[in-house]
Structures are given as structure tokens and as C-alpha cells.
Design a protein around this motif. Structure first.
Motif, PDB file in Angstrom:
ATOM      1  N   ARG A  63       0.826  -1.207   0.000  1.00 47.43           N
ATOM      2  CA  ARG A  63       0.000   0.000   0.000  1.00 47.43           C
ATOM      3  C   ARG A  63       0.862   1.259   0.000  1.00 47.43           C
ATOM      4  NH1 ARG A  63      -5.386   1.861   3.148  1.00 47.43           N
ATOM      5  NH2 ARG A  63      -6.158   0.101   1.968  1.00 47.43           N
ATOM      6  N   ALA A  64       1.873   1.262   0.865  1.00 41.13           N
ATOM      7  CA  ALA A  64       2.712   2.449   0.997  1.00 41.13           C
ATOM      8  C   ALA A  64       3.446   2.784  -0.299  1.00 41.13           C
ATOM      9  CB  ALA A  64       3.710   2.259   2.136  1.00 41.13           C
ATOM     10  N   TRP A  65       4.025   1.769  -0.919  1.00 40.48           N
ATOM     11  CA  TRP A  65       4.827   2.055  -2.103  1.00 40.48           C
ATOM     12  C   TRP A  65       4.006   2.232  -3.371  1.00 40.48           C
ATOM     13  CZ3 TRP A  65       9.273   4.158  -1.849  1.00 40.48           C
ATOM     14  CH2 TRP A  65      10.058   3.953  -0.732  1.00 40.48           C
ATOM     15  N   PHE A  66       3.007   1.404  -3.595  1.00 41.07           N
ATOM     16  CA  PHE A  66       2.266   1.525  -4.847  1.00 41.07           C
ATOM     17  C   PHE A  66       1.130   2.541  -4.770  1.00 41.07           C
ATOM     18  CE2 PHE A  66       4.449  -2.471  -5.701  1.00 41.07           C
ATOM     19  CZ  PHE A  66       4.866  -2.257  -7.004  1.00 41.07           C
ATOM     20  N   ARG A  67       0.281   2.445  -3.772  1.00 42.25           N
ATOM     21  CA  ARG A  67      -0.869   3.343  -3.723  1.00 42.25           C
ATOM     22  C   ARG A  67      -0.499   4.732  -3.225  1.00 42.25           C
ATOM     23  NH1 ARG A  67      -5.935   0.295  -1.317  1.00 42.25           N
ATOM     24  NH2 ARG A  67      -6.920   2.195  -2.057  1.00 42.25           N
ATOM     25  N   ARG A  68       0.249   4.798  -2.141  1.00 44.72           N
ATOM     26  CA  ARG A  68       0.563   6.104  -1.567  1.00 44.72           C
ATOM     27  C   ARG A  68       1.683   6.816  -2.322  1.00 44.72           C
ATOM     28  NH1 ARG A  68       0.068   5.637   4.908  1.00 44.72           N
ATOM     29  NH2 ARG A  68       1.454   7.403   4.695  1.00 44.72           N
ATOM     30  N   THR A  69       2.753   6.108  -2.652  1.00 47.48           N
ATOM     31  CA  THR A  69       3.891   6.765  -3.291  1.00 47.48           C
ATOM     32  C   THR A  69       3.707   6.875  -4.800  1.00 47.48           C
ATOM     33  OG1 THR A  69       5.362   6.003  -1.526  1.00 47.48           O
ATOM     34  CG2 THR A  69       6.401   6.720  -3.581  1.00 47.48           C
ATOM     35  N   VAL A  70       3.581   5.748  -5.490  1.00 53.37           N
ATOM     36  CA  VAL A  70       3.494   5.785  -6.953  1.00 53.37           C
ATOM     37  C   VAL A  70       2.205   6.446  -7.417  1.00 53.37           C
ATOM     38  CG1 VAL A  70       3.396   4.405  -9.071  1.00 53.37           C
ATOM     39  CG2 VAL A  70       4.983   3.769  -7.241  1.00 53.37           C
ATOM     40  N   ASN A  71       1.080   6.079  -6.824  1.00 53.29           N
ATOM     41  CA  ASN A  71      -0.215   6.577  -7.285  1.00 53.29           C
ATOM     42  C   ASN A  71      -0.640   7.873  -6.594  1.00 53.29           C
ATOM     43  OD1 ASN A  71      -1.898   5.665  -9.381  1.00 53.29           O
ATOM     44  ND2 ASN A  71      -3.509   5.096  -7.930  1.00 53.29           N
ATOM     45  N   GLY A  72       0.067   8.279  -5.546  1.00 53.48           N
ATOM     46  CA  GLY A  72      -0.227   9.537  -4.865  1.00 53.48           C
ATOM     47  C   GLY A  72      -1.541   9.553  -4.110  1.00 53.48           C
ATOM     48  N   GLU A  73      -2.021   8.379  -3.696  1.00 48.28           N
ATOM     49  CA  GLU A  73      -3.286   8.331  -2.963  1.00 48.28           C
ATOM     50  C   GLU A  73      -3.074   8.781  -1.517  1.00 48.28           C
ATOM     51  OE1 GLU A  73      -5.455   4.608  -3.420  1.00 48.28           O
ATOM     52  OE2 GLU A  73      -4.462   4.294  -5.354  1.00 48.28           O
ATOM     53  N   ASP A  74      -3.969   9.610  -1.045  1.00 49.16           N
ATOM     54  CA  ASP A  74      -3.909  10.094   0.336  1.00 49.16           C
ATOM     55  C   ASP A  74      -4.767   9.176   1.208  1.00 49.16           C
ATOM     56  OD1 ASP A  74      -3.526  11.601   2.616  1.00 49.16           O
ATOM     57  OD2 ASP A  74      -4.977  13.148   2.059  1.00 49.16           O
ATOM     58  N   ILE A  75      -4.199   8.020   1.533  1.00 46.58           N
ATOM     59  CA  ILE A  75      -4.914   7.018   2.322  1.00 46.58           C
ATOM     60  C   ILE A  75      -4.032   6.556   3.474  1.00 46.58           C
ATOM     61  CG2 ILE A  75      -6.396   6.172   0.456  1.00 46.58           C
ATOM     62  CD1 ILE A  75      -4.403   3.863   0.072  1.00 46.58           C
ATOM     63  N   ALA A  76      -4.685   6.139   4.536  1.00 41.36           N
ATOM     64  CA  ALA A  76      -3.961   5.597   5.686  1.00 41.36           C
ATOM     65  C   ALA A  76      -3.430   4.212   5.338  1.00 41.36           C
ATOM     66  CB  ALA A  76      -4.879   5.512   6.902  1.00 41.36           C
ATOM     67  N   LEU A  77      -2.498   3.749   6.135  1.00 44.45           N
ATOM     68  CA  LEU A  77      -2.067   2.375   5.998  1.00 44.45           C
ATOM     69  C   LEU A  77      -3.184   1.455   6.483  1.00 44.45           C
ATOM     70  CD1 LEU A  77       1.630   2.709   7.168  1.00 44.45           C
ATOM     71  CD2 LEU A  77       0.812   2.325   4.846  1.00 44.45           C
ATOM     72  N   VAL A  78      -3.029   0.179   6.302  1.00 45.09           N
ATOM     73  CA  VAL A  78      -4.079  -0.776   6.653  1.00 45.09           C
ATOM     74  C   VAL A  78      -4.269  -0.858   8.165  1.00 45.09           C
ATOM     75  CG1 VAL A  78      -4.881  -3.159   6.386  1.00 45.09           C
ATOM     76  CG2 VAL A  78      -3.510  -2.104   4.572  1.00 45.09           C
TER      77      VAL A  78
END
Length: 166
Positions: A63-78
């Protein structure tokens, strides 16, 4: 999750994708056939590391590397809003179903993000490293992350039932 060895000859993107999927499948295989109790079994004290903790941790990392970093999603970790990946290692109340559902969902999202990217040269800012990085760097980092933790999984699985060499 079927474990397929990466092809020895392929394009760079395919080789990275196949190596990462091979390591993802290896983690799943290390957990195959074990009960929730077995999966929560901790390694040598004082470590609280368990196979289920590794699955939870890797959900956070995906989640951290693909969704938050690469995709720039502003989401909490699981499992942690504070960004502390170590929180995921505490699998004392977790179940296989919960942990694997979260991990598999994050793997699916990571695969989608990677496939939709125009190039491995896609460049994003990695706040954690305080520098720009490419999708290529993220994929290599993920391969390293899984390889390191799959080594841990080898020892954990052997301590549970003696199974080696999966």
C-alpha cells in the motif's frame, strides 16, 4: 496464488513483474496449510515476528509504495495511521482471512498501478527517502523487501512444522 518462476529471458518490465510476483507467491506458499494459530506463532523472543505478521506487514508495504507513493493516494495504511509498519507485525488478534484479504487486495491494486503506468521511468517523490524515484526503483525495492522477509518466513515455517525448501 500460483508461483511461477520468472522467465530467464524477457523484457525488463516483464522480468521485474515476474520476479515480484514470484516472491509474493513464495510468501503465500510459506503460509499454505497452516492454521490461524500456527500463522500467529511468534519467532524467538524477544521478537514478535510471525508468518501472519509478515503478511500484514507486506500489505502495508504494498500500500505504501504503490498506492501512496506511486499513485499519490492520500490514504492511511491498513493497520497504522502513523506510518509505523511495525504495528502490522502484531498479529496476535488477526486471522488468516483478515490478513490475506488485506494483502491480496493491496497486491491487486499494486499490479493495476504498475500495469497502468506508461513506463518504468515514471518518476514520483518518495517522502520516506526524501528524493524522486522511479517505478523501476519501487519494483526493485519490493523484490528486495519480499526476498528479505521470505528468508524470515523460511525459518518461521521450519520452526512450526519442519517444512523447508518450499
Amino acid at each position: 496464488m500460483e508461483r511461477i518462476s520468472p522467465r530467464p529471458i524477457a523484457g525488463e518490465r516483464e522480468m521485474l513483474r515476474e520476479a515480484l510476483d514470484f516472491h509474493r507467491a513464495t510468501l503465500a506458499m510459506k503460509c499454505d496449510g497452516l492454521s490461524d494459530e500456527d500463522l500467529r506463532r511468534q519467532s524467538s523472543p524477544p521478537s514478535t515476528l510471525s508468518l501472519l505478521g509478515l503478511v500484514r506487514h507486506m500489505a502495508e508495504v504494498e500500500r505504501a509504495w504503490f498506492r501512496r507513493t506511486v499513485n499519490g493516494e492520500d490514504i492511511a495504511l491498513v493497520w497504522s495511521d502513523a506510518g509505523d509498519f511495525q504495528v502490522a507485525y502484531d498479529a496476535s488478534t488477526s486471522t488468516r482471512a483478515e490478513a490475506f484479504a488485506a494483502w491480496e487486495a493491496e497486491v491487486d491494486q499494486a499490479r493495476r498501478i504498475e500495469r497502468e503506468a506508461d513506463s518504468l521511468d515514471l518518476t514520483v517523490y518518495a517522502a520516506r527517502w526524501e528524493t524522486d524515484i522511479t517505478l523501476r526503483t519501487v519494483m526493485l525495492h519490493m523484490i528486495h523487501e519480499y526476498a528479505r522477509h521470505n528468508g524470515h518466513a523460511d525459518f518461521l515455517r521450519e520452526a512450526i512444522d519442519g517444512t523447508t525448501g518450499i
